[in-house]
Design a protein around this motif. Structure first.
Motif, PDB file in Angstrom:
ATOM      1  N   ARG A   1       0.823  -1.213   0.000  1.00 54.97           N
ATOM      2  CA  ARG A   1       0.000   0.000   0.000  1.00 54.97           C
ATOM      3  C   ARG A   1       0.856   1.262   0.000  1.00 54.97           C
ATOM      4  O   ARG A   1       0.552   2.231   0.674  1.00 54.97           O
ATOM      5  N   GLN A   2       1.938   1.231  -0.745  1.00 57.35           N
ATOM      6  CA  GLN A   2       2.867   2.363  -0.895  1.00 57.35           C
ATOM      7  C   GLN A   2       3.342   2.883   0.451  1.00 57.35           C
ATOM      8  O   GLN A   2       3.549   4.064   0.651  1.00 57.35           O
ATOM      9  N   GLY A   3       3.524   1.979   1.409  1.00 57.29           N
ATOM     10  CA  GLY A   3       4.054   2.350   2.710  1.00 57.29           C
ATOM     11  C   GLY A   3       3.080   3.097   3.603  1.00 57.29           C
ATOM     12  O   GLY A   3       3.493   3.686   4.595  1.00 57.29           O
ATOM     13  N   ASP A   4       1.798   3.078   3.300  1.00 55.96           N
ATOM     14  CA  ASP A   4       0.786   3.784   4.092  1.00 55.96           C
ATOM     15  C   ASP A   4       0.305   2.866   5.223  1.00 55.96           C
ATOM     16  O   ASP A   4      -0.492   1.958   4.998  1.00 55.96           O
TER      17      ASP A   4
ATOM     18  N   VAL B   1      -6.517   8.648  -1.684  1.00 61.02           N
ATOM     19  CA  VAL B   1      -5.886   9.924  -1.309  1.00 61.02           C
ATOM     20  C   VAL B   1      -4.416   9.699  -1.049  1.00 61.02           C
ATOM     21  O   VAL B   1      -4.075   8.830  -0.245  1.00 61.02           O
ATOM     22  N   PRO B   2      -3.492  10.355  -1.626  1.00 58.42           N
ATOM     23  CA  PRO B   2      -3.595  11.345  -2.668  1.00 58.42           C
ATOM     24  C   PRO B   2      -3.761  10.715  -4.054  1.00 58.42           C
ATOM     25  O   PRO B   2      -4.094  11.392  -5.016  1.00 58.42           O
ATOM     26  N   ASN B   3      -3.490   9.404  -4.168  1.00 55.87           N
ATOM     27  CA  ASN B   3      -3.721   8.657  -5.412  1.00 55.87           C
ATOM     28  C   ASN B   3      -4.104   7.244  -5.013  1.00 55.87           C
ATOM     29  O   ASN B   3      -4.073   6.887  -3.853  1.00 55.87           O
ATOM     30  N   TYR B   4      -4.492   6.428  -5.969  1.00 52.91           N
ATOM     31  CA  TYR B   4      -4.905   5.052  -5.639  1.00 52.91           C
ATOM     32  C   TYR B   4      -3.682   4.254  -5.192  1.00 52.91           C
ATOM     33  O   TYR B   4      -2.672   4.207  -5.883  1.00 52.91           O
ATOM     34  N   HIS B   5      -3.781   3.665  -4.033  1.00 53.13           N
ATOM     35  CA  HIS B   5      -2.718   2.789  -3.511  1.00 53.13           C
ATOM     36  C   HIS B   5      -3.291   1.769  -2.561  1.00 53.13           C
ATOM     37  O   HIS B   5      -4.307   1.863  -2.014  1.00 53.13           O
TER      38      HIS B   5
END
Length: 107
Positions: A24-27, A103-107
């Motif tokens: 998840r892009q490090g989220d 938010v801020p992009n799909y991840h």
């Protein structure tokens, strides 16, 4: 010389203990609340008020006829078990910008 070596070893030790989230892009908020973005995953996180921290997909092992866990399932579960308990209590998503995965992009 000895002091410089000591400082270098200490910095290396602190850096090696840091956990890097690779999904998840490090989220961490999104990963700890929604899990991996894969519909065929073998586990997903559960809200803590349900009394358990995760749920196993019935189509996967330990069901004797289920599919085995993939390397991503195992790696993501290990990261979930180490990263997510660091947050003492889950926060809620409060944004007018939309769902957390967009938010801020799909991840």
């Amino acid at each position: 010389m000895k002091i410089g070596l000591f400082i270098a070893l200490m910095l290396f030790g602190f850096a090696s203990q840091a956990q890097v989230l690779t999904y998840r892009q490090g989220d961490p908020f999104l990963f700890c609340t929604k899990g991996r973005d894969d519909p065929s995953r073998c586990w997903w996180p559960m809200p803590p008020y349900l009394g358990t921290t995760y749920m196993v997909n019935p189509a996967c092992e330990p069901n004797p006829y289920g599919k085995p866990w993939s390397a991503d399932d195992v790696a993501s579960f290990e990261q979930y078990a180490t990263v997510c308990p660091a947050g003492q209590r889950p926060g809620g998503w409060d944004s007018a910008a939309g769902q957390p995965e967009f938010v801020p992009n799909y991840h």
